[in-house]
Write an enzyme that holds these catalytic residues in place. Structure first.
Site, PDB file in Angstrom:
ATOM      1  N   CYS A  24       7.860  15.793 -27.469  1.00  0.00           N
ATOM      2  CA  CYS A  24       6.722  16.431 -26.793  1.00  0.00           C
ATOM      3  C   CYS A  24       6.298  17.619 -27.655  1.00  0.00           C
ATOM      4  O   CYS A  24       7.118  18.212 -28.357  1.00  0.00           O
ATOM      5  CB  CYS A  24       7.167  16.899 -25.412  1.00  0.00           C
ATOM      6  SG  CYS A  24       6.003  17.993 -24.593  1.00  0.00           S
ATOM      7  N   HIS A  30       8.378  25.333 -29.408  1.00  0.00           N
ATOM      8  CA  HIS A  30       9.570  26.188 -29.385  1.00  0.00           C
ATOM      9  C   HIS A  30      10.107  26.390 -30.807  1.00  0.00           C
ATOM     10  O   HIS A  30      10.488  27.486 -31.198  1.00  0.00           O
ATOM     11  CB  HIS A  30      10.644  25.565 -28.502  1.00  0.00           C
ATOM     12  CG  HIS A  30      11.839  26.446 -28.304  1.00  0.00           C
ATOM     13  ND1 HIS A  30      11.831  27.520 -27.435  1.00  0.00           N
ATOM     14  CD2 HIS A  30      13.066  26.435 -28.872  1.00  0.00           C
ATOM     15  CE1 HIS A  30      13.005  28.128 -27.475  1.00  0.00           C
ATOM     16  NE2 HIS A  30      13.778  27.487 -28.332  1.00  0.00           N
ATOM     17  N   HIS A  46      13.360  16.998 -24.377  1.00  0.00           N
ATOM     18  CA  HIS A  46      13.368  17.076 -22.901  1.00  0.00           C
ATOM     19  C   HIS A  46      12.621  15.908 -22.272  1.00  0.00           C
ATOM     20  O   HIS A  46      12.353  15.928 -21.085  1.00  0.00           O
ATOM     21  CB  HIS A  46      12.745  18.405 -22.456  1.00  0.00           C
ATOM     22  CG  HIS A  46      11.319  18.568 -22.894  1.00  0.00           C
ATOM     23  ND1 HIS A  46      10.970  18.929 -24.170  1.00  0.00           N
ATOM     24  CD2 HIS A  46      10.160  18.376 -22.229  1.00  0.00           C
ATOM     25  CE1 HIS A  46       9.657  18.967 -24.268  1.00  0.00           C
ATOM     26  NE2 HIS A  46       9.127  18.620 -23.109  1.00  0.00           N
ATOM     27  N   CYS A 153       8.276  13.948 -19.149  1.00  0.00           N
ATOM     28  CA  CYS A 153       7.405  15.124 -19.304  1.00  0.00           C
ATOM     29  C   CYS A 153       5.928  14.745 -19.394  1.00  0.00           C
ATOM     30  O   CYS A 153       5.167  14.996 -18.481  1.00  0.00           O
ATOM     31  CB  CYS A 153       7.814  15.950 -20.524  1.00  0.00           C
ATOM     32  SG  CYS A 153       6.771  17.407 -20.713  1.00  0.00           S
TER      33      CYS A 153
HETATM   34  N1  LIG Z   1       4.452  21.012 -18.152  1.00  0.00           N
HETATM   35  C1  LIG Z   1       3.668  21.502 -19.103  1.00  0.00           C
HETATM   36  O1  LIG Z   1       3.027  22.505 -18.928  1.00  0.00           O
HETATM   37  C2  LIG Z   1       3.557  20.763 -20.395  1.00  0.00           C
HETATM   38  C3  LIG Z   1       4.207  19.544 -20.568  1.00  0.00           C
HETATM   39  C4  LIG Z   1       4.034  18.852 -21.758  1.00  0.00           C
HETATM   40  C5  LIG Z   1       3.249  19.384 -22.760  1.00  0.00           C
HETATM   41  N2  LIG Z   1       2.653  20.576 -22.566  1.00  0.00           N
HETATM   42  C6  LIG Z   1       1.740  21.144 -23.589  1.00  0.00           C
HETATM   43  O2  LIG Z   1       0.601  20.291 -23.601  1.00  0.00           O
HETATM   44  C7  LIG Z   1       0.052  20.264 -24.911  1.00  0.00           C
HETATM   45  C8  LIG Z   1      -0.088  18.803 -25.398  1.00  0.00           C
HETATM   46  O3  LIG Z   1       1.181  18.196 -25.541  1.00  0.00           O
HETATM   47  P1  LIG Z   1       1.323  16.741 -26.239  1.00  0.00           P
HETATM   48  O4  LIG Z   1       2.787  16.463 -26.351  1.00  0.00           O
HETATM   49  O5  LIG Z   1       0.430  15.753 -25.582  1.00  0.00           O
HETATM   50  O6  LIG Z   1       0.736  17.125 -27.709  1.00  0.00           O
HETATM   51  P2  LIG Z   1       0.342  16.202 -28.960  1.00  0.00           P
HETATM   52  O7  LIG Z   1       0.556  17.066 -30.151  1.00  0.00           O
HETATM   53  O8  LIG Z   1       0.989  14.868 -28.885  1.00  0.00           O
HETATM   54  O9  LIG Z   1      -1.238  15.964 -28.747  1.00  0.00           O
HETATM   55  C9  LIG Z   1      -2.188  16.963 -28.951  1.00  0.00           C
HETATM   56  C10 LIG Z   1      -3.529  16.285 -29.276  1.00  0.00           C
HETATM   57  O10 LIG Z   1      -4.527  17.306 -29.387  1.00  0.00           O
HETATM   58  C11 LIG Z   1      -5.363  17.001 -30.495  1.00  0.00           C
HETATM   59  N3  LIG Z   1      -6.007  18.242 -30.955  1.00  0.00           N
HETATM   60  C12 LIG Z   1      -5.491  19.235 -31.724  1.00  0.00           C
HETATM   61  N4  LIG Z   1      -6.412  20.218 -31.898  1.00  0.00           N
HETATM   62  C13 LIG Z   1      -7.516  19.822 -31.211  1.00  0.00           C
HETATM   63  C14 LIG Z   1      -8.799  20.418 -31.010  1.00  0.00           C
HETATM   64  N5  LIG Z   1      -9.114  21.599 -31.555  1.00  0.00           N
HETATM   65  N6  LIG Z   1      -9.707  19.747 -30.255  1.00  0.00           N
HETATM   66  C15 LIG Z   1      -9.404  18.539 -29.703  1.00  0.00           C
HETATM   67  N7  LIG Z   1      -8.203  17.921 -29.866  1.00  0.00           N
HETATM   68  C16 LIG Z   1      -7.271  18.574 -30.606  1.00  0.00           C
HETATM   69  C17 LIG Z   1      -4.433  16.378 -31.522  1.00  0.00           C
HETATM   70  O11 LIG Z   1      -5.143  15.607 -32.468  1.00  0.00           O
HETATM   71  C18 LIG Z   1      -3.521  15.531 -30.626  1.00  0.00           C
HETATM   72  O12 LIG Z   1      -4.049  14.215 -30.434  1.00  0.00           O
HETATM   73  C19 LIG Z   1       0.980  21.123 -25.774  1.00  0.00           C
HETATM   74  O13 LIG Z   1       0.460  22.443 -25.829  1.00  0.00           O
HETATM   75  C20 LIG Z   1       2.289  21.131 -25.003  1.00  0.00           C
HETATM   76  O14 LIG Z   1       3.055  22.311 -25.272  1.00  0.00           O
HETATM   77  C21 LIG Z   1       2.771  21.253 -21.397  1.00  0.00           C
HETATM   78 ZN   LIG Z   2       7.185  18.392 -22.667  1.00  0.00          ZN
END
Ligand SMILES: NC(=O)c1ccc[n+]([C@@H]2O[C@H](COP(=O)([O-])OP(=O)(O)OC[C@H]3O[C@@H](n4cnc5c(N)ncnc54)[C@H](O)[C@@H]3O)[C@@H](O)[C@H]2O)c1
Ligand SMILES: [Zn+2]
Ligand SMILES: [Zn+2]
Length: 298
Positions: A24, A30, A46, A153
Site C-alpha cells: 500500500c 512511512h 499491513h 486496506c
Molecule cells: N485508511 C487510509 O486512510 C488509507 C488507506 C490506504 C491508503 N491511504 C493513502 O491513500 C493514498 C493512495 O494509496 P494507494 O495505495 O492507492 O496508492 P498508489 O501509489 O497505488 O496509487 C496512487 C495513484 O495516484 C496517481 N497519481 C499520482 N500523482 C497524481 C496526480 N497529481 N494526479 C492524479 N493522479 C496522481 C498515481 O499515478 C497512482 O496511480 C496514499 O496517500 C495512501 O497513503 C490511506
Molecule cells: Zn494501507
C-alpha cells in the site's frame, strides 16, 4: 532481506503465517516520507492474508488453520467507537501517538536480539507475524488469499470512502483522483452507490482501461491538458461534480479536488478548512503530502 525471530503468541494473541501481502502507498509513505526516527527499525506491510499458525492463552475464536486477514484498525467490539456507527477507530488500537508503530513492549519481532517495531500493528512483510485477536478477521476458507489480501486496506478504504463517508448518491457525478488500489475501489464504490458519471483522473495513462473495468465512465489525464484539471472537470460536467474523492495523498490534488466541485457553500467551506489545515500562517510550512485520502461532498 533480514532474518527475524517471531516470538510465540502471548495471551489473546494469534501468530499468522502470511501467505500474500500487497504494497500500500502508506508503507512507502512511512519509509520515504514520514521517516520519524521513532518509527524504526520496523517491518512494514499491513495489507495481507494468511493462515493461523498458533494461538495464545485466552484465544477462543481462532484456531490453527483458519484463514484470516490481519487488521490495522482493531475491533474490540466494546469501546464507544466500536459501538458507534459513525467511526471504526477502535480506542484499543495500537497506533495513537506512536508514529504508526506498536510500542516495543507489544511487538513480538526481534532481529539479532534487538526489538523490531510492528508497523501498523501488523508487519505483514514477514513470513510470520503476531497480532492481538481483536485485530484479526476470520474469512471464508475458500477465499483466494492472493486476492483477498487487498481487503486488508486499499479496497475497504476506497470503497468505504465512497459508500460510507461520502455517501455517494444515485444519479450523481463523481470525480476520483488517483487510481491505485484505493482509487479503483473508490470507483467501484461510486458505481455500487449508483453514480451516473464517474470521472477517473490519473497522470498514468495506463490506468484508463483498468478504471473503466471498475466502473469509470470517463478517464482524464491532467498531463493532456494545459488548464488546471479542476477547470477541465468543471467544463466537462457543466459546472462541477457532486462528489470528489482524492486518493493520491497529495495536498495540491486535494485542493483541485475541491475546486472541481459545484460552486457553492460546501465547496467554499472545504476550501477554507483545507487552507487552515495546510497553510495556517504564511510563515508555516504548508504540507504537501498527507497519508490518507479526502472525500468532498460538494
Ligand atoms: N485508511 C487510509 O486512510 C488509507 C488507506 C490506504 C491508503 N491511504 C493513502 O491513500 C493514498 C493512495 O494509496 P494507494 O495505495 O492507492 O496508492 P498508489 O501509489 O497505488 O496509487 C496512487 C495513484 O495516484 C496517481 N497519481 C499520482 N500523482 C497524481 C496526480 N497529481 N494526479 C492524479 N493522479 C496522481 C498515481 O499515478 C497512482 O496511480 C496514499 O496517500 C495512501 O497513503 C490511506
Ligand atoms: Zn494501507
Ligand atoms: Zn473498540
Amino acid at each position: 532481506m533480514e532474518e527475524i525471530e517471531v516470538a510465540p503468541p502471548q495471551a489473546n494473541e494469534v501468530r499468522i503465517k502470511i501467505v500474500a501481502s500487497a504494497v500500500c502507498h502508506s508503507d512507502l509513505y512511512h519509509l520515504f516520507e514520514s521517516m520519524h526516527k521513532d518509527g524504526f527499525p520496523t517491518v512494514l506491510g499491513h495489507e495481507a492474508a494468511g493462515i493461523v499458525e498458533s494461538v495464545g492463552p485466552g484465544v477462543t475464536e481462532f484456531q490453527p488453520g483458519d484463514k484470516v486477514i490481519p487488521l490495522f484498525i482493531s475491533q474490540c467490539r466494546e469501546c464507544r467507537f466500536c459501538k458507534s456507527p459513525k467511526t471504526n477507530q477502535c480506542e484499543k488500537g495500537w497506533a495513537s501517538g506512536r508514529h504508526n508503530v506498536m510500542s516495543p513492549a507489544d511487538s513480538r519481532l526481534t532481529c539479532k536480539g534487538k526489538k523490531v517495531l510492528q508497523f501498523m500493528g501488523t508487519s505483514t512483510f514477514s513470513e510470520y507475524t503476531v497480532v492481538n485477536q481483536m485485530a484479526v478477521a476470520k474469512i471464508d476458507p475458500a477465499a483466494p488469499l492472493d486476492k483477498v489480501c487487498l481487503l486488508g486496506c486499499g479496497i475497504c478504504t476506497g470503497y468505504g470512502a465512497a459508500v460510507n463517508t461520502a455517501k455517494v448518491e444515485p444519479g450523481s457525478t463523481c470525480a476520483v483522483f488517483g487510481l491505485g488500489a484505493v482509487g479503483l475501489a473508490a470507483v467501484m464504490g461510486c458505481k455500487a452507490a449508483g453514480a451516473k458519471r464517474i470521472i477517473a483522473v490519473d497522470i498514468n495513462p495506463e490506468k484508463s482501461e483498468k478504471a473503466k473495468v471498475f466502473g469509470a465512465t470517463d478517464f482524464v489525464n491532467p498531463k493532456d491538458h494545459s488548464k488546471p484539471i479542476s477547470q477541465v472537470l468543471s467544463a466537462m460536467t457543466g459546472g462541477g461534480v457532486d462528489f470528489s474523492l482524492e486518493c493520491v495523498g497529495n495536498v495540491g490534488v486535494m485542493c483541485l479536488g475541491v475546486l472541481c466541485g459545484r460552486v457553492g457553500c460546501q465547496r467554499n467551506c472545504w476550501l477554507d478548512r483545507l487552507r487552515r489545515l495546510f497553510c495556517p500562517t504564511p510563515s508555516a510550512h504548508g504540507r504537501t503530502h498527507m497519508e490518507g485520502l479526502c472525500v468532498w461532498r460538494l
